[in-house]
Every structure is written in C-alpha cells, then in structure tokens.
Design a protein around this motif. Structure first.
Motif, PDB file in Angstrom:
ATOM      1  N   ASP A  75       0.839  -1.205   0.000  1.00 11.90           N
ATOM      2  CA  ASP A  75       0.000   0.000   0.000  1.00 11.90           C
ATOM      3  C   ASP A  75       0.872   1.252   0.000  1.00 11.90           C
ATOM      4  OD1 ASP A  75       0.959  -0.043   2.586  1.00 11.90           O
ATOM      5  OD2 ASP A  75      -0.993   0.216   3.529  1.00 11.90           O
ATOM      6  N   SER A  76       2.170   1.074  -0.190  1.00 13.02           N
ATOM      7  CA  SER A  76       3.123   2.171  -0.153  1.00 13.02           C
ATOM      8  C   SER A  76       3.237   2.876  -1.501  1.00 13.02           C
ATOM      9  CB  SER A  76       4.506   1.642   0.247  1.00 13.02           C
ATOM     10  OG  SER A  76       5.479   2.660   0.126  1.00 13.02           O
ATOM     11  N   LEU A  77       3.291   4.194  -1.441  1.00 15.65           N
ATOM     12  CA  LEU A  77       3.508   4.998  -2.646  1.00 15.65           C
ATOM     13  C   LEU A  77       4.995   5.125  -2.972  1.00 15.65           C
ATOM     14  CD1 LEU A  77       1.019   7.907  -1.876  1.00 15.65           C
ATOM     15  CD2 LEU A  77       0.697   6.046  -3.511  1.00 15.65           C
ATOM     16  N   ARG A 128      -5.275   1.893  -0.437  1.00 15.67           N
ATOM     17  CA  ARG A 128      -4.803   1.620  -1.797  1.00 15.67           C
ATOM     18  C   ARG A 128      -3.979   0.340  -1.772  1.00 15.67           C
ATOM     19  NH1 ARG A 128      -2.453   6.556  -0.136  1.00 15.67           N
ATOM     20  NH2 ARG A 128      -0.574   6.053   1.013  1.00 15.67           N
ATOM     21  N   TRP A 129      -4.013  -0.363  -2.907  1.00 11.53           N
ATOM     22  CA  TRP A 129      -3.226  -1.580  -3.049  1.00 11.53           C
ATOM     23  C   TRP A 129      -2.569  -1.616  -4.410  1.00 11.53           C
ATOM     24  CZ3 TRP A 129      -1.774  -4.136   0.935  1.00 11.53           C
ATOM     25  CH2 TRP A 129      -2.569  -4.133   2.086  1.00 11.53           C
ATOM     26  N   VAL A 184       0.650  -5.677 -11.680  1.00 10.46           N
ATOM     27  CA  VAL A 184      -0.411  -6.418 -12.377  1.00 10.46           C
ATOM     28  C   VAL A 184      -1.802  -6.088 -11.855  1.00 10.46           C
ATOM     29  CG1 VAL A 184       1.088  -8.323 -13.090  1.00 10.46           C
ATOM     30  CG2 VAL A 184      -0.110  -8.447 -10.878  1.00 10.46           C
ATOM     31  N   GLY A 185      -1.887  -5.361 -10.741  1.00  6.27           N
ATOM     32  CA  GLY A 185      -3.198  -5.015 -10.208  1.00  6.27           C
ATOM     33  C   GLY A 185      -3.103  -3.836  -9.273  1.00  6.27           C
ATOM     34  N   VAL A 186      -4.222  -3.113  -9.180  1.00  8.63           N
ATOM     35  CA  VAL A 186      -4.256  -1.923  -8.344  1.00  8.63           C
ATOM     36  C   VAL A 186      -5.701  -1.595  -7.982  1.00  8.63           C
ATOM     37  CG1 VAL A 186      -4.398  -0.313 -10.277  1.00  8.63           C
ATOM     38  CG2 VAL A 186      -3.332   0.428  -8.183  1.00  8.63           C
ATOM     39  N   GLY A 187      -5.875  -0.893  -6.896  1.00  8.86           N
ATOM     40  CA  GLY A 187      -7.189  -0.402  -6.508  1.00  8.86           C
ATOM     41  C   GLY A 187      -7.025   0.594  -5.378  1.00  8.86           C
ATOM     42  N   ARG A 188      -8.034   1.429  -5.208  1.00  7.25           N
ATOM     43  CA  ARG A 188      -7.961   2.429  -4.147  1.00  7.25           C
ATOM     44  C   ARG A 188      -9.345   2.750  -3.629  1.00  7.25           C
ATOM     45  NH1 ARG A 188      -8.743   7.935  -5.723  1.00  7.25           N
ATOM     46  NH2 ARG A 188      -9.353   8.090  -7.896  1.00  7.25           N
ATOM     47  N   ALA A 189      -9.386   3.390  -2.460  1.00  5.20           N
ATOM     48  CA  ALA A 189     -10.640   3.853  -1.880  1.00  5.20           C
ATOM     49  C   ALA A 189     -10.422   5.208  -1.218  1.00  5.20           C
ATOM     50  CB  ALA A 189     -11.180   2.854  -0.858  1.00  5.20           C
ATOM     51  N   LEU A 190     -11.272   6.139  -1.586  1.00  7.34           N
ATOM     52  CA  LEU A 190     -11.337   7.428  -0.893  1.00  7.34           C
ATOM     53  C   LEU A 190     -12.269   7.218   0.287  1.00  7.34           C
ATOM     54  CD1 LEU A 190     -11.883   9.709  -3.987  1.00  7.34           C
ATOM     55  CD2 LEU A 190      -9.900   9.750  -2.476  1.00  7.34           C
ATOM     56  N   ALA A 191     -11.825   7.564   1.462  1.00  6.52           N
ATOM     57  CA  ALA A 191     -12.655   7.310   2.635  1.00  6.52           C
ATOM     58  C   ALA A 191     -12.419   8.384   3.681  1.00  6.52           C
ATOM     59  CB  ALA A 191     -12.326   5.931   3.212  1.00  6.52           C
ATOM     60  N   ASP A 192     -13.488   8.670   4.446  1.00  5.87           N
ATOM     61  CA  ASP A 192     -13.371   9.695   5.482  1.00  5.87           C
ATOM     62  C   ASP A 192     -13.203   9.102   6.876  1.00  5.87           C
ATOM     63  OD1 ASP A 192     -15.961   8.860   6.194  1.00  5.87           O
ATOM     64  OD2 ASP A 192     -16.916  10.539   5.157  1.00  5.87           O
ATOM     65  N   ALA A 209      -9.743 -10.219  -5.177  1.00 11.56           N
ATOM     66  CA  ALA A 209      -8.942 -10.065  -3.968  1.00 11.56           C
ATOM     67  C   ALA A 209      -8.695  -8.592  -3.646  1.00 11.56           C
ATOM     68  CB  ALA A 209      -7.612 -10.806  -4.123  1.00 11.56           C
ATOM     69  N   ILE A 210      -8.458  -7.769  -4.683  1.00 15.40           N
ATOM     70  CA  ILE A 210      -8.249  -6.338  -4.461  1.00 15.40           C
ATOM     71  C   ILE A 210      -9.505  -5.714  -3.877  1.00 15.40           C
ATOM     72  CG2 ILE A 210      -7.864  -4.104  -5.597  1.00 15.40           C
ATOM     73  CD1 ILE A 210      -6.089  -5.677  -7.639  1.00 15.40           C
ATOM     74  N   VAL A 211     -10.659  -6.006  -4.470  1.00 12.53           N
ATOM     75  CA  VAL A 211     -11.925  -5.458  -3.969  1.00 12.53           C
ATOM     76  C   VAL A 211     -12.179  -5.944  -2.543  1.00 12.53           C
ATOM     77  CG1 VAL A 211     -14.427  -5.402  -4.289  1.00 12.53           C
ATOM     78  CG2 VAL A 211     -12.921  -5.177  -6.265  1.00 12.53           C
ATOM     79  N   ALA A 212     -11.926  -7.216  -2.272  1.00 15.39           N
ATOM     80  CA  ALA A 212     -12.153  -7.755  -0.927  1.00 15.39           C
ATOM     81  C   ALA A 212     -11.287  -7.034   0.110  1.00 15.39           C
ATOM     82  CB  ALA A 212     -11.863  -9.258  -0.912  1.00 15.39           C
ATOM     83  N   LYS A 213     -10.043  -6.755  -0.218  1.00 13.05           N
ATOM     84  CA  LYS A 213      -9.171  -6.045   0.725  1.00 13.05           C
ATOM     85  C   LYS A 213      -9.661  -4.617   0.969  1.00 13.05           C
ATOM     86  CE  LYS A 213      -4.756  -8.451   0.270  1.00 13.05           C
ATOM     87  NZ  LYS A 213      -4.282  -8.509   1.662  1.00 13.05           N
TER      88      LYS A 213
END
Length: 142
Positions: free
Chosen positions: A6-8, A43-44, A53-61, A85-89
């Motif tokens: 999850d590191s940038l 983020r992952w 090979v895969g990525v995803g993120r969530a904006l959250a308060d 798996a990305i969505v589940a995490k």
C-alpha cells in the motif's frame, strides 16, 4: 510471486499509467494518478515478479463514506481472482463506514454484485466530458 503493497514509495507511475491503458480503463496521466492515490485512504498495488499487475484504491473519510474506485488488473492476470482479492481487501478496510460506494465501468456490475453492491437509484454525476461519459454508457437520460 505475488506481492501486495500500500506504499507509494516504490510506485513507478508510468507503469501504473500503462496498467490502466491495457486493463483497459482509459488514459490517465501521471500527475492525476499521483494526486488520486496520494489522497486515497486505502490503496493496493499488486506485483507479480516485480511487475505491476493489479491496483485499486478507496477514498474514505473514516466514518461515513468510503468510495472504492480505479480497480485495474493486467489482462495477463484477469480471470485469476486478483480483481476479486483487491476489492475484498478494500472492502475489509472500508468496513465500519456507514456506506461503501463503488463506481463501475458499464458491464462490470455483475462482478461487483457478488460483493453485495446494489445499483443506486439516486446516484448522479457531473463528468469533465458529459457527452463522452454518455457515449461510454456512464450516464442515462432517465
């Protein structure tokens, strides 16, 4: 070997641009991705043998709303369960929010229904290019 981060710090932003292009989720520019991912609470980044090979993120308060977006999986890894798996995490990290929203590409809704997402009747949007969004099936006249 699949590695999750999850590191940038070690993100190759040009590699991320290419992942979105081939996924295919459109053309995204480096500065936009840097801003989007830096401002995302969750983020992952998923690598296989060092290759993104895969990525995803969530904006959250942290309390009321988490918005899961930008899930992308390289074609070589689509159908392997990586997107799931990305969505589940991201869902697990988003638990506790009063609502978890998701923006899906047209035609991908059945994939997200498996996680419990349902179509909202009141969701509305203003896009930078409304005509293009309508052509791609993101907007409805009704």
């Amino acid at each position: 070997m699949i590695e999750w981060s999850d590191s940038l710090a070690d993100v190759d932003w040009h590699e991320l641009v290419e992942l979105y292009r081939v996924a295919p989720l459109g053309t995204k520019q480096v500065p936009v991705l840097q801003t989007s991912f830096s401002n995302s609470r969750y983020r992952w980044f998923v690598r296989d043998e060092g290759r993104l090979v895969g990525v995803g993120r969530a904006l959250a308060d942290g309390a009321d709303c988490s918005y899961i977006c930008d899930i992308a999986v390289h074609p070589s890894h689509q159908g392997t369960g990586l997107g799931k798996a990305i969505v589940a995490k991201l869902l697990e990290q988003s638990r506790g929010h009063k609502k978890i929203l998701l923006y899906a590409a047209p035609g991908k809704e059945p994939f997200y229904r498996r996680f419990g997402f349902e179509r909202m009747l009141t969701a509305m949007a203003i896009f930078e290019n409304q005509a293009a969004a309508r052509e791609r099936g993101y907007l409805s006249d009704t």
